[in-house]
Design a protein around this motif. Structure first.
Motif, short mmCIF file in Angstrom:
data_model
loop_
_atom_site.label_atom_id
_atom_site.label_comp_id
_atom_site.label_asym_id
_atom_site.label_seq_id
_atom_site.Cartn_x
_atom_site.Cartn_y
_atom_site.Cartn_z
N GLN A 161 0.41 -10.15 -4.46
CA GLN A 161 -0.06 -8.81 -4.79
C GLN A 161 1.12 -7.84 -4.85
O GLN A 161 1.11 -6.88 -5.63
CB GLN A 161 -1.08 -8.36 -3.75
CG GLN A 161 -2.38 -9.16 -3.81
CD GLN A 161 -3.26 -8.99 -2.59
OE1 GLN A 161 -2.79 -8.63 -1.51
NE2 GLN A 161 -4.54 -9.25 -2.75
N LEU A 162 2.13 -8.11 -4.04
CA LEU A 162 3.31 -7.26 -4.01
C LEU A 162 4.23 -7.54 -5.20
O LEU A 162 4.82 -6.62 -5.80
CB LEU A 162 4.08 -7.51 -2.70
CG LEU A 162 5.35 -6.71 -2.45
CD1 LEU A 162 5.03 -5.22 -2.30
CD2 LEU A 162 6.06 -7.22 -1.21
N ASN A 163 4.35 -8.81 -5.57
CA ASN A 163 5.29 -9.22 -6.60
C ASN A 163 4.74 -10.46 -7.30
O ASN A 163 4.63 -11.52 -6.68
CB ASN A 163 6.66 -9.52 -5.98
CG ASN A 163 7.69 -9.96 -6.98
OD1 ASN A 163 7.53 -9.77 -8.18
ND2 ASN A 163 8.76 -10.57 -6.51
N GLN A 164 4.38 -10.33 -8.55
CA GLN A 164 3.73 -11.44 -9.27
C GLN A 164 4.78 -12.46 -9.70
O GLN A 164 5.34 -12.39 -10.79
CB GLN A 164 2.95 -10.91 -10.48
CG GLN A 164 1.73 -10.10 -10.11
CD GLN A 164 2.05 -8.70 -9.64
OE1 GLN A 164 2.79 -7.98 -10.30
NE2 GLN A 164 1.52 -8.30 -8.49
N ASP A 165 5.04 -13.39 -8.81
CA ASP A 165 6.02 -14.44 -9.04
C ASP A 165 5.41 -15.76 -8.59
O ASP A 165 4.93 -15.88 -7.46
CB ASP A 165 7.31 -14.15 -8.26
CG ASP A 165 8.46 -15.07 -8.66
OD1 ASP A 165 8.24 -16.29 -8.74
OD2 ASP A 165 9.58 -14.57 -8.86
N PHE A 219 -1.93 -17.04 3.92
CA PHE A 219 -2.30 -15.61 4.00
C PHE A 219 -1.16 -14.74 3.46
O PHE A 219 -1.38 -13.80 2.69
CB PHE A 219 -2.56 -15.20 5.44
CG PHE A 219 -3.76 -15.84 6.09
CD1 PHE A 219 -4.77 -16.42 5.34
CD2 PHE A 219 -3.89 -15.84 7.48
CE1 PHE A 219 -5.88 -16.99 5.96
CE2 PHE A 219 -4.99 -16.40 8.10
CZ PHE A 219 -5.99 -16.99 7.34
N TRP A 220 0.03 -15.06 3.90
CA TRP A 220 1.20 -14.27 3.50
C TRP A 220 1.49 -14.44 2.01
O TRP A 220 1.78 -13.47 1.31
CB TRP A 220 2.39 -14.69 4.36
CG TRP A 220 3.66 -13.94 4.14
CD1 TRP A 220 3.83 -12.75 3.51
CD2 TRP A 220 4.96 -14.35 4.57
NE1 TRP A 220 5.16 -12.39 3.52
CE2 TRP A 220 5.87 -13.36 4.16
CE3 TRP A 220 5.44 -15.45 5.27
CZ2 TRP A 220 7.24 -13.44 4.43
CZ3 TRP A 220 6.80 -15.54 5.53
CH2 TRP A 220 7.69 -14.54 5.12
N ALA A 221 1.40 -15.67 1.51
CA ALA A 221 1.67 -15.93 0.09
C ALA A 221 0.73 -15.11 -0.79
O ALA A 221 1.14 -14.54 -1.81
CB ALA A 221 1.52 -17.42 -0.21
N GLU A 237 0.81 -1.22 0.00
CA GLU A 237 0.00 0.00 0.00
C GLU A 237 0.84 1.26 0.00
O GLU A 237 0.50 2.25 -0.67
CB GLU A 237 -0.93 0.00 1.22
CG GLU A 237 -1.83 1.21 1.35
CD GLU A 237 -2.92 1.27 0.29
OE1 GLU A 237 -3.54 2.34 0.14
OE2 GLU A 237 -3.15 0.25 -0.39
N THR A 238 1.94 1.25 0.74
CA THR A 238 2.70 2.49 0.96
C THR A 238 3.95 2.59 0.11
O THR A 238 4.58 3.65 0.04
CB THR A 238 3.11 2.61 2.43
OG1 THR A 238 4.02 1.54 2.76
CG2 THR A 238 1.89 2.55 3.34
N TYR A 269 -7.40 -16.07 -8.12
CA TYR A 269 -6.90 -15.11 -9.10
C TYR A 269 -6.26 -13.91 -8.42
O TYR A 269 -6.62 -13.56 -7.29
CB TYR A 269 -8.05 -14.60 -9.98
CG TYR A 269 -8.77 -15.67 -10.75
CD1 TYR A 269 -8.21 -16.23 -11.91
CD2 TYR A 269 -10.02 -16.13 -10.34
CE1 TYR A 269 -8.89 -17.21 -12.62
CE2 TYR A 269 -10.70 -17.11 -11.05
CZ TYR A 269 -10.13 -17.65 -12.18
OH TYR A 269 -10.78 -18.63 -12.88
N THR A 270 -5.37 -13.25 -9.14
CA THR A 270 -4.83 -11.95 -8.75
C THR A 270 -4.93 -11.01 -9.95
O THR A 270 -4.13 -11.10 -10.88
CB THR A 270 -3.36 -12.05 -8.31
OG1 THR A 270 -3.22 -13.02 -7.27
CG2 THR A 270 -2.86 -10.70 -7.80
N PRO A 271 -5.95 -10.15 -9.99
CA PRO A 271 -6.01 -9.16 -11.06
C PRO A 271 -5.06 -8.00 -10.76
O PRO A 271 -5.02 -7.50 -9.64
CB PRO A 271 -7.47 -8.68 -11.03
CG PRO A 271 -8.18 -9.56 -10.03
CD PRO A 271 -7.14 -10.10 -9.13
N VAL A 272 -4.28 -7.58 -11.75
CA VAL A 272 -3.35 -6.45 -11.58
C VAL A 272 -3.71 -5.41 -12.64
O VAL A 272 -3.45 -5.59 -13.84
CB VAL A 272 -1.89 -6.91 -11.73
CG1 VAL A 272 -0.94 -5.72 -11.57
CG2 VAL A 272 -1.56 -7.98 -10.69
#
Length: 661
Positions: free
Chosen positions: A353-357, A346-348, A286-287, A434-437
């Protein structure tokens, strides 16, 4: 008080997903029809033979609805909060008026139990009303508050009802008056992390930055000097709540030995660590906080490359439910708490979301398909707190180093964090697919779980239908339907699972070779203008893998573990006889997939011919001899999916097997 405007963050990509999957629909229906009702009975002390909970009764007493005294652990409130959260996710997926009325009645009781200043905790309200916020190291006030905040947010999004949301807003505002750097405030933080990620969820829902700042405050304070836990211990006359407390070691146990931005190895209580890291990742995303991001990545790397079991479980030591050192991964004394793997998931999700890997999703999948569902019996009524990789019931009943290990799942626990945690994860599983970016105009497919999804990219909607036989054959089909007849240009990023060497991809029936997609960070990325009815078909060949541990892992050296698709396999005594330590697997052994007794949910068993070492010698009084000749006999071996173990007769179990020529 003016109520915050509650809405989705306008920059957050929104998607909904209704699961319809041959494997996972069973589990979600089990949570709906068995687990949540069963846990309601457990929370109300109506399960014969199970340890009493009295968690609902504690709230009723605190609300003035009944007479009595508080019963149970200091964190008993959290079981109710997690039950509400699981119920909320079920209601979000499918209306259930009877369940909703039941939850509403509990929320009304909780609201009456809240104190006029916003404080909410049945233990301190009933047992020690004058001792609020005096023992954060041990007594879980902020932990319980965090779970209630998560429940309030989830229930609001599921039903639109504000009662519990308003309760947790008042609670969070009260916490904000107690903690901080202003005169008269506590320069402290929680002993068991949870409030940090909950406050972030409240921030996402209300867009009130004070909750984001309070979450960051708690992260920044952890590990600050002078040490807060020592100071509060001194202030209360060095009294402790639990039987033993080493204040020096407490720093490592609760990850307060260093500021979070300086930590590089996973230390202490495993659940606390992963909950903390989930919040760190939220705030970093977020920051744009680079130091938090780098710390999250360092800690992730340390765990998955040096401190994680092959089943996706974490926590090597029963003492303090903790990490130990690099490569210390003993299967028989593993703690491997169900909640720790849930926290890792939860962390994964946040790391994605932080890094699409894809490496984050690979770990998420490993933990989900193995440890998490192993933590619950196939009928949804029994649970493991600890998930070992090797058991021998006869020895474990005698040797106290195995006191934490159970070879039968239990109906409930005095400390019952795991069962409701399983329920809330499985009930919310749609959020992990899913993770939409938006900024990449990309939809990342993380888990191949069938269902109907709706998502928004660049203010345009599309629908995606997934039919998945991922758990049995590795076959997946996706149908894309944009909201425009002209089509919609975006990228679908399909995760290449780490267990699959050569996936096959077809677009509208045409085989797509390497030129038809870009393989990047573990994803097969297909960019095109998608038209309604466009079809993606995937085949992930489910080759049988012989997994080996790093040569520094003493417990697995010279052994192999079998993996097929996302599932790890194990031997059980009921199939293979007693003395699993005598069994060897030849390097050239050929396997038959799916023969013999039918396994649950279409996941096949594996059979082969191995070897069993036996001795025909008369050992007499001798414990050790130099002249023994071992007889090697052929043995038919049957391996079952690890998640299904301990659902039949009690007996030995082992994930790892010695390999031979």
């Amino acid at each position: 008080m003016t109520k915050p405007d509650v809405r989705h963050h306008p920059q957050t990509p929104v998607y909904s997903h209704k699961i319809n999957d041959p494997f996972w629909s069973h589990y979600i229906e089990l949570v709906r029809s068995v687990v949540v009702p069963y846990q309601w009975e457990a929370l109300n002390d109506r399960i014969e033979g199970a340890e009493p909970s009295r968690a609902i009764r504690n709230f009723r007493i605190a609300a003035g609805e009944e007479e009595g005294v508080h019963y149970g652990m200091v964190f008993q409130d959290s079981d109710v909060a997690k039950w509400i959260e699981a119920a909320a996710y079920l209601l979000s997926a499918k209306p259930d008026p009877e369940l909703e009325v039941l939850v509403d009645s509990v929320i009304e009781t909780i609201a009456r139990a809240q104190q006029p200043d916003g404080y909410l905790n049945t233990y301190f309200t009933l047992r020690e009303p004058g001792a609020r916020w005096t023992n954060l190291a041990e007594c879980h006030e902020l932990y319980c508050a965090g779970h209630m905040i998560e429940a309030g947010v989830a229930y609001y999004h599921a039903t639109g009802k504000r009662m519990l949301l308003d309760v947790v807003i008042r609670l969070a505002d009260h916490i904000g008056t107690v903690f901080g750097a202003e005169p008269g405030q506590l320069l402290g933080y929680d002993g068991h992390q949870e409030i940090e990620l909950a406050l972030f969820k409240l921030y996402e829902t209300t867009r009130e930055k004070k909750y984001l700042e309070l979450s960051r405050y708690f992260l920044d304070q952890r590990g600050a000097s002078p040490h807060f836990f020592v100071e509060e211990w001194e202030k209360r006359g060095r009294t402790i709540h639990f039987g033993e407390l080493d204040m020096v070691h407490r720093h490592t146990y609760s990850q307060s030995h260093l500021p979070v931005r300086e930590q590089s190895t996973a230390e202490g209580h495993a659940v606390r660590l992963v909950y903390m890291c989930a919040a760190m990742t939220d705030v970093a995303t977020e920051t744009g906080d680079t130091s938090l991001r780098e710390a999250s990545e360092r800690l992730w790397s340390n765990i998955v490359s040096k401190r994680m079991f092959i089943t996706g479980s974490i926590g090597s030591s029963a003492k303090e439910e903790a990490f130990t050192g690099d490569y210390d991964l003993p299967g028989d004394t593993a703690y491997a708490e169900t909640c720790a793997s849930i926290g890792l998931i939860f962390w994964a999700k946040r790391m994605l979301q932080l890094n699409q890997d894809s490496r984050y999703a690979d770990v998420m999948e490993r933990a989900l398909y193995n440890t998490v569902i192993s933590g619950m019996s196939l009928d949804g009524q029994r649970f493991f707190y600890v998930n070992p990789l090797e058991v021998d019931p006869e020895i474990q009943r005698l040797n106290p180093i195995y006191a934490h290990v159970r070879t039968r799942r239990q109906g409930w626990f005095g400390c019952a964090c795991c069962p409701p945690n399983i329920a809330r994860l499985l009930a919310s599983l749609d959020q992990y697919v899913y993770t939409p970016v938006v900024e990449q105009a990309t939809l990342y497919v993380q888990l191949y779980i069938g269902g109907e999804a709706e998502f928004t990219l660049e203010d345009r909607r599309a629908w995606l239908t997934m039919d998945s036989d991922y758990t049995s054959t590795g076959e997946v089909k996706l149908i894309v339907r944009p909201d425009s007849s002209e089509g919609m240009e975006f990228t679908v990023a399909l995760r290449k699972p780490d267990w699959c060497v050569n996936p096959e991809l077809w677009i509208n029936g045409e085989n797509t070779d390497q030129d038809g997609f870009i393989l990047e960070s573990g994803y097969m990325k297909v960019t095109r203008t998608w038209k309604s009815g466009d079809e993606i078909r995937l085949h992930f060949p489910m080759e049988l893998l012989r997994m080996k541990g790093h040569d520094h892992i003493r417990a697995t050296f010279g052994k192999v573990a079998l993996q097929r698709g996302p599932f790890m396999y194990c031997l059980e005594e009921v199939d293979n006889g007693r003395g699993l330590h005598r069994i060897q697997l030849p390097r050239d052994a050929q396997f038959s997939v799916g023969s013999g007794e039918r396994m649950p949910l279409g996941v096949p068993a594996l059979t082969t011919i191995g070897r069993r070492m036996v001795s025909d010698e008369d050992w007499g009084i001798h414990l050790y001899r130099s002249d023994v000749q071992w007889d090697i006999q052929p043995a038919e071996l049957r391996f079952i999916p690890y998640f299904t173990w301990a659902n039949r007769d009690e007996g030995e179990m082992s994930v790892w097997i010695r390999e031979c020529e």
